[in-house]
Design an enzyme around this catalytic site. Structure first.
Site, PDB file in Angstrom:
ATOM      1  N   THR A 133       0.856  -1.184   0.000  1.00  0.00           N
ATOM      2  CA  THR A 133       0.000   0.000   0.000  1.00  0.00           C
ATOM      3  C   THR A 133       0.890   1.231   0.000  1.00  0.00           C
ATOM      4  OG1 THR A 133      -1.416   1.468   1.316  1.00  0.00           O
ATOM      5  CG2 THR A 133      -0.342  -0.260   2.532  1.00  0.00           C
ATOM      6  N   ASP A 135       0.107   3.779   1.461  1.00  0.00           N
ATOM      7  CA  ASP A 135      -0.086   4.442   2.766  1.00  0.00           C
ATOM      8  C   ASP A 135       0.922   3.985   3.823  1.00  0.00           C
ATOM      9  OD1 ASP A 135      -2.208   5.642   1.603  1.00  0.00           O
ATOM     10  OD2 ASP A 135      -3.751   4.501   2.638  1.00  0.00           O
ATOM     11  N   MET A 177      -2.276  11.541  -0.324  1.00  0.00           N
ATOM     12  CA  MET A 177      -3.125  10.413   0.104  1.00  0.00           C
ATOM     13  C   MET A 177      -2.778   9.919   1.513  1.00  0.00           C
ATOM     14  SD  MET A 177      -4.122   7.868  -2.982  1.00  0.00           S
ATOM     15  CE  MET A 177      -5.571   8.204  -3.978  1.00  0.00           C
ATOM     16  N   HIS A 179      -5.798   8.202   4.318  1.00  0.00           N
ATOM     17  CA  HIS A 179      -7.034   8.493   5.058  1.00  0.00           C
ATOM     18  C   HIS A 179      -6.830   8.447   6.562  1.00  0.00           C
ATOM     19  CE1 HIS A 179     -10.282   8.269   1.891  1.00  0.00           C
ATOM     20  NE2 HIS A 179     -10.518   9.316   2.634  1.00  0.00           N
ATOM     21  N   GLU A 230      -4.929  13.441   3.341  1.00  0.00           N
ATOM     22  CA  GLU A 230      -6.373  13.531   3.053  1.00  0.00           C
ATOM     23  C   GLU A 230      -7.222  13.278   4.297  1.00  0.00           C
ATOM     24  OE1 GLU A 230      -6.337   9.212   0.828  1.00  0.00           O
ATOM     25  OE2 GLU A 230      -7.793  10.667   0.118  1.00  0.00           O
ATOM     26  N   ARG A 300      -0.508   6.819  -7.081  1.00  0.00           N
ATOM     27  CA  ARG A 300      -0.560   5.351  -7.140  1.00  0.00           C
ATOM     28  C   ARG A 300      -0.137   4.803  -8.494  1.00  0.00           C
ATOM     29  NH1 ARG A 300      -6.045   3.758  -4.089  1.00  0.00           N
ATOM     30  NH2 ARG A 300      -6.653   2.991  -6.112  1.00  0.00           N
TER      31      ARG A 300
HETATM   32  O1  F6P Z   1      -4.132   2.765  -1.529  1.00  0.00           O
HETATM   33  C1  F6P Z   1      -4.505   3.451  -0.363  1.00  0.00           C
HETATM   34  C2  F6P Z   1      -5.305   4.638  -0.751  1.00  0.00           C
HETATM   35  O2  F6P Z   1      -4.528   5.220  -1.723  1.00  0.00           O
HETATM   36  C3  F6P Z   1      -5.660   5.671   0.297  1.00  0.00           C
HETATM   37  O3  F6P Z   1      -4.661   6.582   0.607  1.00  0.00           O
HETATM   38  C4  F6P Z   1      -6.849   6.313  -0.339  1.00  0.00           C
HETATM   39  O4  F6P Z   1      -7.607   6.981   0.582  1.00  0.00           O
HETATM   40  C5  F6P Z   1      -7.549   5.163  -0.936  1.00  0.00           C
HETATM   41  O5  F6P Z   1      -6.538   4.253  -1.305  1.00  0.00           O
HETATM   42  C6  F6P Z   1      -8.471   5.498  -2.064  1.00  0.00           C
HETATM   43  O6  F6P Z   1      -8.550   4.487  -2.994  1.00  0.00           O
HETATM   44  P1  F6P Z   1      -9.840   4.053  -3.831  1.00  0.00           P
HETATM   45  O7  F6P Z   1     -10.508   5.303  -4.292  1.00  0.00           O
HETATM   46  O8  F6P Z   1      -9.282   3.233  -4.927  1.00  0.00           O
HETATM   47  O9  F6P Z   1     -10.722   3.263  -2.927  1.00  0.00           O
END
Ligand code: F6P
Length: 373
Positions: A133, A135, A177, A179, A230, A300
């Site tokens: 990930t 993150d 990014m 969450h 975010e 990503r």
């Molecule tokens: O891969 C993790 C992440 O990039 C988070 O930081 C982000 O909030 C989330 O995925 C959003 O991904 P998706 O819109 O594909 O669900």
């Protein structure tokens, strides 16, 4: 007897997934003489038995390619939307695992994938996971693949924003990014020299952010870069959010769970425009012009960095050592230069957040970066 490996990628994609598929596949087929098949689009492909043999030619030429050649999805085995309805597809997954004569299923994914993998382990399947990930928030591993690439992209973006912010004497608020975990915003913020870094782990006060920016103006610096994760939240909102999360955790009945989820959903809905609002607030509080840049999915996409290719390859290869030794029910974690098998029970449901006393936090403060608290 030849071992049969199934492999899938689940959750959000991240750079390095193909390097990991290649690492597992080449070591399994070329070194150990095992056979590997891939399932399309995460757990959905396994539930629907959409399999593809991963022979040497399929594994060739993918090391540097972004995304995942297998496709991915956020589907959970026990809650899959099919024809507009939620179905528990666990039995179908168990059936397809056996129909393909698998000895083990390798799941490449982040926190959600670790939980789904544990559910399948509890159904008696041999499972191994690898941590990916951007993150970097998977528990019990030093690092996840995808993080280093995203860190490079976010840092370069801050570098580029610096010159335009400087030229126009503006505040630029850049959303990165993350969450729940702020590793990416913190790492890129430090590496890019952001003046303010806001993380989900440290609720902020907009007035102290504005004060930090005014301080810079007083010292002759008329521009500022604010790197905001975010999931960063101002203190009062963070308190409401934490209370709603706690309510969801302790909800017993279906009704209570539904109510807690809807409260959390509406708070998260409110938070969606948070970075735009922060930009407007800072404009008002400082009298400077503010602009917002949301890096989003750029972080990503694309070619994995050298560090991610290396990490994905060595964890993929270590994974096949464990398979060869019949070690199952574990995540292959990175521990320094070594790989370590960690029981899925320890990883699932945990998240590695930035601790308030982490050396990166201290370094940011020591070089004069405001963390908005
Ligand atoms: O891969 C993790 C992440 O990039 C988070 O930081 C982000 O909030 C989330 O995925 C959003 O991904 P998706 O819109 O594909 O669900």
């Amino acid at each position: 007897m030849t071992k049969h490996i199934g492999i899938l990628t689940a959750g959000g994609d991240s750079p390095g997934l193909n390097a990991a598929i290649r690492g597992v596949g080449k070591a399994a087929e070329g070194y150990f003489g095992m056979q590997v098949i891939g399932f399309r689009d995460g757990f959905r492909g396994l539930a629907e038995n959409r399999a593809q043999r991963l022979s040497a030619d399929v594994l060739s030429g993918i090391l540097t390619v972004g995304g995942t050649i297998l496709g991915t999805s956020r589907d959970k085995p026990h809650k899959m939307v099919i024809g507009g309805k939620i179905h528990d597809m666990t039995d179908a997954i168990v059936e397809n695992y056996h129909a393909n004569h698998l000895d083990v299923l390798v799941c490449l994914g982040g926190g959600g994938t670790q939980k789904n993998a544990l559910r399948l382990k509890q159904k008696g399947l041999n499972i191994i996971t690898l941590p990916k990930t951007i993150d970097n928030d998977v528990a019990h591993t030093d690092v996840t693949f995808g993080f280093d690439t995203a860190l490079g992209i976010a840092t370069e973006s801050i570098d580029r924003l610096h010159s335009t912010a400087h030229s126009h004497h503006r505040i630029i608020v850049v959303e990165i990014m993350g969450h729940r975990a702020g590793w990416l915003a913190l790492g890129a913020g430090i590496a890019g020299g952001a003046d303010v870094i806001l993380l989900p782990e440290l609720p902020y006060d907009v007035n102290s952010v504005a004060e930090a920016i005014r301080d810079r103006v007083r010292s002759g610096k008329k521009f500022s870069i604010v790197a905001v994760a975010e999931g960063a939240m101002p203190g009062d909102f963070a308190a409401q959010h934490t209370a709603a999360l706690a309510l969801k955790e302790k909800a017993d009945s279906k009704e209570e769970k539904k109510q807690a989820r809807s409260e959390l959903d509406s708070l998260e809905q409110l938070h969606r425009n948070h970075t735009m609002q922060l930009g407007m607030q800072l404009e008002e509080l400082t009298g400077l012009e503010a602009r917002v840049t949301i890096l989003g999915y750029l972080q990503r996409g694309g070619t994995p960095s050298a560090a991610d290719r290396l990490l994905a390859t060595r964890l993929g290869s270590a994974c096949t050592n464990y398979i060869n030794d019949d070690v199952y029910g574990v995540m292959v974690a990175a521990r320094g230069d070594q790989a370590e098998a960690v029981a899925l029970e320890e990883v699932a449901g945990q998240r590695r957040l930035v601790p308030p006393d982490h050396p990166w936090i201290e370094a940011a403060r020591h070089v004069g970066t405001s963390l908005g608290d």
